[in-house]
Design an enzyme around this catalytic site. Sequence first.
Site, PDB file in Angstrom:
ATOM      1  N   ARG A 122     -33.540  82.342  25.419  1.00 41.08           N
ATOM      2  CA  ARG A 122     -32.878  83.423  25.243  1.00 41.08           C
ATOM      3  C   ARG A 122     -33.864  84.651  25.134  1.00 41.08           C
ATOM      4  NH1 ARG A 122     -27.999  82.342  21.515  1.00 41.08           N
ATOM      5  NH2 ARG A 122     -26.794  81.424  23.224  1.00 41.08           N
ATOM      6  N   GLN A 127     -32.148  85.975  30.593  1.00 40.46           N
ATOM      7  CA  GLN A 127     -30.788  86.228  30.401  1.00 40.46           C
ATOM      8  C   GLN A 127     -29.865  86.090  31.404  1.00 40.46           C
ATOM      9  OE1 GLN A 127     -30.301  89.699  28.155  1.00 40.46           O
ATOM     10  NE2 GLN A 127     -28.361  89.316  27.234  1.00 40.46           N
ATOM     11  N   ASP A 130     -29.012  82.546  32.130  1.00 43.77           N
ATOM     12  CA  ASP A 130     -28.160  81.750  31.135  1.00 43.77           C
ATOM     13  C   ASP A 130     -26.661  81.378  31.280  1.00 43.77           C
ATOM     14  OD1 ASP A 130     -27.552  80.762  28.464  1.00 43.77           O
ATOM     15  OD2 ASP A 130     -28.243  82.642  27.461  1.00 43.77           O
ATOM     16  N   SER A 133     -24.198  81.759  27.842  1.00 45.49           N
ATOM     17  CA  SER A 133     -23.770  83.162  27.694  1.00 45.49           C
ATOM     18  C   SER A 133     -22.694  83.547  28.715  1.00 45.49           C
ATOM     19  CB  SER A 133     -24.886  84.077  27.907  1.00 45.49           C
ATOM     20  OG  SER A 133     -25.921  84.181  26.896  1.00 45.49           O
ATOM     21  N   TYR A 228     -29.854  82.014  17.168  1.00 48.03           N
ATOM     22  CA  TYR A 228     -28.820  80.995  16.762  1.00 48.03           C
ATOM     23  C   TYR A 228     -28.827  80.989  15.259  1.00 48.03           C
ATOM     24  CZ  TYR A 228     -28.745  78.971  21.293  1.00 48.03           C
ATOM     25  OH  TYR A 228     -28.645  78.744  22.717  1.00 48.03           O
TER      26      TYR A 228
HETATM   27  P1  NAD Z   1     -23.261  80.418  19.271  1.00 48.39           P
HETATM   28  O1  NAD Z   1     -22.312  80.089  20.462  1.00 48.39           O
HETATM   29  O2  NAD Z   1     -24.216  79.583  18.882  1.00 48.39           O
HETATM   30  O3  NAD Z   1     -22.297  80.775  18.008  1.00 48.39           O
HETATM   31  C1  NAD Z   1     -21.355  81.534  17.936  1.00 48.39           C
HETATM   32  C2  NAD Z   1     -21.371  82.564  16.789  1.00 48.39           C
HETATM   33  O4  NAD Z   1     -20.818  81.798  15.678  1.00 48.39           O
HETATM   34  C3  NAD Z   1     -22.787  83.256  16.280  1.00 48.39           C
HETATM   35  O5  NAD Z   1     -22.529  84.524  16.333  1.00 48.39           O
HETATM   36  C4  NAD Z   1     -22.996  82.726  15.218  1.00 48.39           C
HETATM   37  O6  NAD Z   1     -23.758  83.317  14.228  1.00 48.39           O
HETATM   38  C5  NAD Z   1     -21.790  82.414  14.557  1.00 48.39           C
HETATM   39  N1  NAD Z   1     -21.815  81.279  13.312  1.00 48.39           N
HETATM   40  C6  NAD Z   1     -22.369  80.173  13.246  1.00 48.39           C
HETATM   41  N2  NAD Z   1     -21.804  79.592  12.065  1.00 48.39           N
HETATM   42  C7  NAD Z   1     -20.988  80.094  11.566  1.00 48.39           C
HETATM   43  C8  NAD Z   1     -20.173  80.132  10.349  1.00 48.39           C
HETATM   44  N3  NAD Z   1     -20.407  79.137   9.336  1.00 48.39           N
HETATM   45  N4  NAD Z   1     -19.388  81.245  10.086  1.00 48.39           N
HETATM   46  C9  NAD Z   1     -19.086  82.192  10.785  1.00 48.39           C
HETATM   47  N5  NAD Z   1     -20.080  82.626  11.944  1.00 48.39           N
HETATM   48  C10 NAD Z   1     -20.969  81.446  12.226  1.00 48.39           C
HETATM   49  O7  NAD Z   1     -23.709  82.070  19.570  1.00 48.39           O
HETATM   50  P2  NAD Z   1     -23.982  82.678  20.876  1.00 48.39           P
HETATM   51  O8  NAD Z   1     -22.738  83.217  21.529  1.00 48.39           O
HETATM   52  O9  NAD Z   1     -24.838  81.661  21.812  1.00 48.39           O
HETATM   53  O10 NAD Z   1     -24.979  84.024  20.349  1.00 48.39           O
HETATM   54  C11 NAD Z   1     -25.885  84.139  19.143  1.00 48.39           C
HETATM   55  C12 NAD Z   1     -26.693  85.170  19.445  1.00 48.39           C
HETATM   56  O11 NAD Z   1     -27.671  84.971  20.392  1.00 48.39           O
HETATM   57  C13 NAD Z   1     -25.892  86.387  19.574  1.00 48.39           C
HETATM   58  O12 NAD Z   1     -26.617  87.570  18.821  1.00 48.39           O
HETATM   59  C14 NAD Z   1     -26.124  86.687  20.909  1.00 48.39           C
HETATM   60  O13 NAD Z   1     -26.291  88.026  21.589  1.00 48.39           O
HETATM   61  C15 NAD Z   1     -27.719  86.231  21.052  1.00 48.39           C
HETATM   62  N6  NAD Z   1     -27.963  85.731  22.675  1.00 48.39           N
HETATM   63  C16 NAD Z   1     -29.012  86.276  23.101  1.00 48.39           C
HETATM   64  C17 NAD Z   1     -29.232  85.855  24.278  1.00 48.39           C
HETATM   65  C18 NAD Z   1     -30.561  86.599  25.222  1.00 48.39           C
HETATM   66  O14 NAD Z   1     -31.297  87.334  24.842  1.00 48.39           O
HETATM   67  N7  NAD Z   1     -30.954  86.082  26.546  1.00 48.39           N
HETATM   68  C19 NAD Z   1     -28.413  85.124  25.142  1.00 48.39           C
HETATM   69  C20 NAD Z   1     -27.549  84.536  24.481  1.00 48.39           C
HETATM   70  C21 NAD Z   1     -27.135  84.948  23.268  1.00 48.39           C
END
Ligand code: NAD
Length: 377
Positions: A122, A127, A130, A133, A228
Amino acid sequence: MLIFVPRETRPLETRVALDPAAVKKLVGLGADVAVESGAGMAAGHDDAAYEGAGAVVRGDRAGALAEADLVLRVRPAEVDEIRLQKAGSLASGMMDPFGARERIEAFAAAKVSALCSELIPRTTLAQKMDVLSSQANLAGYVAVSLAATRLDSILPMMMTPAGTISPAKVFIIGVGVAGLQAIATARRLGARVEAFDTRPVVEEQVKSLGAKFVKIDVGETGQTEQGYAKELTAEQIGMQRAGMAKVCASSDIVITTAKVFGRKAPTLVTAEMLAGMRAGSIVVDLAAEGGGNVVGTVCDQEVVTGNGVRIIGWGALECRVPRHASQMVAANMVNLIEHFWDKEAKDFTLKLDDEIIRGCLLTHDGKVVHERFKDPN
Ligand code: NAD
């Protein structure tokens, strides 16, 4: 290099790993592209469209798998088909690395270098490659549009001569990529939106989309280097549930998106919380494929609780917008290939010391090479 795209075989899967526009790009790079006949039909692309883009349409799936230098799929390959690939070839796509271990072993045994889409690092650079995402973003949109069509009322406020309708209340649990898109979509439809995540860093993002961040103090939480969420303790989950019960009870739509990468999804909406919701309200569980965030979710089904709450557990909601979902997957694939493309040799260079390759390469040269999966236990 011959790139082959087989037709996806998983039930309810509608996507295809390359759309004709992506084929055109790869052919432009000098690759030979073959697509199994019918592979793009569910996403709105017939064989003629692929031929027009420069691909060869193949009817002999096994033959094409055996000849290909790179096989691109959306969903994990069946072990029997991995065995058909030639030694030294590549595979890319989602591989569910925490699921069936036999698949990883099969890639190693077949001497196929497996580039796992879920493990793309990530980073800013990666990105655009990915898949998680790009698909989560669409799933967040579909979750809201699906909930809106199932709900017994409308989302926006309406002031009419016949009276005023107050806006629907939507509660989003988990504000990652899918959650943020769900907030934005629900806001565009005029709903009043509240959201919660264990990562406090998202509060600003929630507010900037015009939603309210629900504050529940569960003590120390955090995120991994990859962004994560870390798993909560049993006590923390209890505190979180108590805080969320009230918000659920006053919501018309609850959308859960909380996944913990590599583990079963945490249960966040309990039977008691569902019992507190009104008849006709909707719960969409985006974590259904990973075990679900909601008690009573049945993967790939809609169920109605005794008190009339509809739980929507369709897995991979992005499959409901297959044209755009395939466009995004295909763009992710092309971006990965382009990044490692050797223009002279017209070939994919597997740079073993590259950060992106190190992050996502599961197997190479007959061995499991990824740090997290080297140990079979
Ligand atoms: P994910 O699909 O793993 O999870 C979805 C969301 O659920 C996350 O925000 C997580 O914090 C939340 N979550 C987990 N357990 C929880 C709980 N018990 N109660 C409430 N919420 C809970 O997450 P995602 O969509 O893959 O994204 C996670 C982070 O990574 C975000 O900040 C996203 O912007 C970032 N991200 C960065 C990149 C990159 O830089 N290339 C790519 C993808 C995601």
